[in-house]
Design a protein around this motif. Structure first.
Motif, PDB file in Angstrom:
ATOM      1  N   LEU A  82      46.853  20.075  44.743  1.00  0.00           N
ATOM      2  CA  LEU A  82      47.144  21.427  45.167  1.00  0.00           C
ATOM      3  C   LEU A  82      46.829  22.393  44.032  1.00  0.00           C
ATOM      4  O   LEU A  82      47.259  22.186  42.896  1.00  0.00           O
ATOM      5  N   VAL A  83      46.064  23.433  44.340  1.00  0.00           N
ATOM      6  CA  VAL A  83      45.676  24.413  43.330  1.00  0.00           C
ATOM      7  C   VAL A  83      45.930  25.806  43.886  1.00  0.00           C
ATOM      8  O   VAL A  83      45.526  26.117  45.006  1.00  0.00           O
ATOM      9  N   HIS A  84      46.598  26.640  43.086  1.00  0.00           N
ATOM     10  CA  HIS A  84      46.846  28.025  43.485  1.00  0.00           C
ATOM     11  C   HIS A  84      46.387  28.936  42.351  1.00  0.00           C
ATOM     12  O   HIS A  84      46.610  28.621  41.177  1.00  0.00           O
ATOM     13  N   PRO A  85      45.744  30.052  42.669  1.00  0.00           N
ATOM     14  CA  PRO A  85      45.270  30.959  41.619  1.00  0.00           C
ATOM     15  C   PRO A  85      46.347  31.379  40.623  1.00  0.00           C
ATOM     16  O   PRO A  85      46.076  31.559  39.441  1.00  0.00           O
ATOM     17  N   ARG A  86      47.577  31.500  41.079  1.00  0.00           N
ATOM     18  CA  ARG A  86      48.668  31.918  40.197  1.00  0.00           C
ATOM     19  C   ARG A  86      48.791  30.977  39.000  1.00  0.00           C
ATOM     20  O   ARG A  86      48.899  31.417  37.862  1.00  0.00           O
ATOM     21  N   GLU A  87      48.763  29.660  39.252  1.00  0.00           N
ATOM     22  CA  GLU A  87      48.901  28.687  38.157  1.00  0.00           C
ATOM     23  C   GLU A  87      47.661  28.657  37.270  1.00  0.00           C
ATOM     24  O   GLU A  87      47.758  28.478  36.064  1.00  0.00           O
ATOM     25  N   VAL A  88      46.499  28.837  37.858  1.00  0.00           N
ATOM     26  CA  VAL A  88      45.254  28.835  37.081  1.00  0.00           C
ATOM     27  C   VAL A  88      45.221  30.016  36.129  1.00  0.00           C
ATOM     28  O   VAL A  88      44.965  29.861  34.927  1.00  0.00           O
ATOM     29  N   TYR A  89      45.500  31.212  36.641  1.00  0.00           N
ATOM     30  CA  TYR A  89      45.320  32.413  35.831  1.00  0.00           C
ATOM     31  C   TYR A  89      46.515  32.762  34.955  1.00  0.00           C
ATOM     32  O   TYR A  89      46.353  33.452  33.952  1.00  0.00           O
ATOM     33  N   LYS A  90      47.692  32.287  35.288  1.00  0.00           N
ATOM     34  CA  LYS A  90      48.845  32.528  34.408  1.00  0.00           C
ATOM     35  C   LYS A  90      48.573  31.937  33.031  1.00  0.00           C
ATOM     36  O   LYS A  90      48.695  32.614  32.007  1.00  0.00           O
ATOM     37  N   ALA A  91      48.180  30.681  32.993  1.00  0.00           N
ATOM     38  CA  ALA A  91      47.907  30.017  31.716  1.00  0.00           C
ATOM     39  C   ALA A  91      46.706  30.646  31.015  1.00  0.00           C
ATOM     40  O   ALA A  91      46.702  30.806  29.793  1.00  0.00           O
ATOM     41  N   ALA A  92      45.683  31.015  31.777  1.00  0.00           N
ATOM     42  CA  ALA A  92      44.484  31.619  31.178  1.00  0.00           C
ATOM     43  C   ALA A  92      44.818  32.957  30.527  1.00  0.00           C
ATOM     44  O   ALA A  92      44.349  33.253  29.421  1.00  0.00           O
ATOM     45  N   LEU A  93      45.617  33.758  31.197  1.00  0.00           N
ATOM     46  CA  LEU A  93      45.991  35.059  30.638  1.00  0.00           C
ATOM     47  C   LEU A  93      46.866  34.895  29.401  1.00  0.00           C
ATOM     48  O   LEU A  93      46.716  35.628  28.422  1.00  0.00           O
ATOM     49  N   MET A 145      41.289  39.616  38.219  1.00  0.00           N
ATOM     50  CA  MET A 145      42.043  39.486  36.969  1.00  0.00           C
ATOM     51  C   MET A 145      41.201  39.798  35.727  1.00  0.00           C
ATOM     52  O   MET A 145      41.738  39.945  34.639  1.00  0.00           O
ATOM     53  N   GLY A 146      39.889  39.861  35.885  1.00  0.00           N
ATOM     54  CA  GLY A 146      39.024  40.109  34.738  1.00  0.00           C
ATOM     55  C   GLY A 146      38.740  38.864  33.911  1.00  0.00           C
ATOM     56  O   GLY A 146      38.410  38.953  32.727  1.00  0.00           O
ATOM     57  N   VAL A 147      38.882  37.689  34.533  1.00  0.00           N
ATOM     58  CA  VAL A 147      38.598  36.410  33.868  1.00  0.00           C
ATOM     59  C   VAL A 147      37.566  35.686  34.727  1.00  0.00           C
ATOM     60  O   VAL A 147      37.868  35.275  35.844  1.00  0.00           O
ATOM     61  N   SER A 148      36.354  35.542  34.225  1.00  0.00           N
ATOM     62  CA  SER A 148      35.297  34.953  35.038  1.00  0.00           C
ATOM     63  C   SER A 148      35.384  33.431  35.084  1.00  0.00           C
ATOM     64  O   SER A 148      35.898  32.787  34.173  1.00  0.00           O
ATOM     65  N   VAL A 149      34.882  32.879  36.174  1.00  0.00           N
ATOM     66  CA  VAL A 149      34.770  31.430  36.343  1.00  0.00           C
ATOM     67  C   VAL A 149      33.345  31.046  35.977  1.00  0.00           C
ATOM     68  O   VAL A 149      32.395  31.473  36.628  1.00  0.00           O
ATOM     69  N   VAL A 150      33.197  30.251  34.932  1.00  0.00           N
ATOM     70  CA  VAL A 150      31.871  29.836  34.471  1.00  0.00           C
ATOM     71  C   VAL A 150      31.298  28.771  35.394  1.00  0.00           C
ATOM     72  O   VAL A 150      30.130  28.810  35.763  1.00  0.00           O
ATOM     73  N   ASP A 151      32.122  27.811  35.780  1.00  0.00           N
ATOM     74  CA  ASP A 151      31.675  26.721  36.639  1.00  0.00           C
ATOM     75  C   ASP A 151      32.900  25.940  37.111  1.00  0.00           C
ATOM     76  O   ASP A 151      34.000  26.138  36.603  1.00  0.00           O
ATOM     77  N   HIS A 152      32.667  25.088  38.073  1.00  0.00           N
ATOM     78  CA  HIS A 152      33.686  24.143  38.545  1.00  0.00           C
ATOM     79  C   HIS A 152      33.031  22.768  38.486  1.00  0.00           C
ATOM     80  O   HIS A 152      32.021  22.528  39.143  1.00  0.00           O
ATOM     81  N   LEU A 153      33.593  21.885  37.687  1.00  0.00           N
ATOM     82  CA  LEU A 153      33.018  20.566  37.468  1.00  0.00           C
ATOM     83  C   LEU A 153      33.801  19.490  38.201  1.00  0.00           C
ATOM     84  O   LEU A 153      35.029  19.555  38.285  1.00  0.00           O
ATOM     85  N   THR A 186      37.009  26.835  44.954  1.00  0.00           N
ATOM     86  CA  THR A 186      36.172  27.500  43.952  1.00  0.00           C
ATOM     87  C   THR A 186      35.969  28.967  44.311  1.00  0.00           C
ATOM     88  O   THR A 186      36.130  29.851  43.459  1.00  0.00           O
ATOM     89  N   ALA A 187      35.625  29.238  45.554  1.00  0.00           N
ATOM     90  CA  ALA A 187      35.403  30.621  45.992  1.00  0.00           C
ATOM     91  C   ALA A 187      36.670  31.458  45.833  1.00  0.00           C
ATOM     92  O   ALA A 187      36.616  32.607  45.368  1.00  0.00           O
ATOM     93  N   GLN A 188      37.816  30.888  46.206  1.00  0.00           N
ATOM     94  CA  GLN A 188      39.092  31.600  46.082  1.00  0.00           C
ATOM     95  C   GLN A 188      39.394  31.921  44.619  1.00  0.00           C
ATOM     96  O   GLN A 188      39.826  33.026  44.289  1.00  0.00           O
ATOM     97  N   LEU A 189      39.152  30.959  43.730  1.00  0.00           N
ATOM     98  CA  LEU A 189      39.434  31.173  42.308  1.00  0.00           C
ATOM     99  C   LEU A 189      38.454  32.161  41.683  1.00  0.00           C
ATOM    100  O   LEU A 189      38.825  32.931  40.799  1.00  0.00           O
ATOM    101  N   ILE A 190      37.221  32.179  42.143  1.00  0.00           N
ATOM    102  CA  ILE A 190      36.255  33.171  41.657  1.00  0.00           C
ATOM    103  C   ILE A 190      36.706  34.576  42.061  1.00  0.00           C
ATOM    104  O   ILE A 190      36.682  35.504  41.249  1.00  0.00           O
ATOM    105  N   ARG A 191      37.132  34.723  43.324  1.00  0.00           N
ATOM    106  CA  ARG A 191      37.611  36.043  43.792  1.00  0.00           C
ATOM    107  C   ARG A 191      38.815  36.499  42.985  1.00  0.00           C
ATOM    108  O   ARG A 191      38.893  37.652  42.544  1.00  0.00           O
TER     109      ARG A 191
END
Length: 110
Positions: A42-53, A91-99, A81-86
């Motif tokens: 399970l992946v949610h943008p909140r968890e991805v970008y909280k740590a990144a910020l 948020m002003g944090v780009s997604v370089v790739d998804h591996l 991937t599309a959801q996280l890119i949007r």
């Protein structure tokens, strides 16, 4: 990034991680976003970008493993991937790739 993702080749369950990158695309952080089952996580943008910020990341590199060995991106992988890119654009944090990491190699969704 290859060195950071090597341990994922041997995992029995899906893990979704992000590598946080500075403006020179150097790794400044690593975050385990979720640990799932043998076929899903399970992946949610909140968890991805909280740590990144919090790590002041300029960009992120997304990665998850396929314990079964398939290097093909599933429809859910593409949608995530599309959801996280949007979300990253907002948020002003780009997604370089998804591996996708398999026991044989690492494949780019891009």
């Amino acid at each position: 990034a290859y060195e950071y993702l090597q341990p994922m080749k041997r995992l029995a369950e899906e893990h979704f991680v992000t590598l946080h990158l500075n403006a020179r695309y150097e790794v400044i952080g690593y975050h385990l976003v979720s640990q799932g089952t043998v076929s899903a996580s399970l992946v949610h943008p909140r968890e991805v970008y909280k740590a990144a910020l919090l790590s002041n990341a300029y960009a992120v590199l997304l990665a998850h493993n396929h314990p079964g060995g398939s290097s093909t991106a599933s429809p859910a992988d593409i949608e995530t991937t599309a959801q996280l890119i949007r979300a990253g654009t907002i948020m002003g944090v780009s997604v370089v790739d998804h591996l996708i990491v398999t026991h044989r190699d690492i494949y780019s969704i891009r």
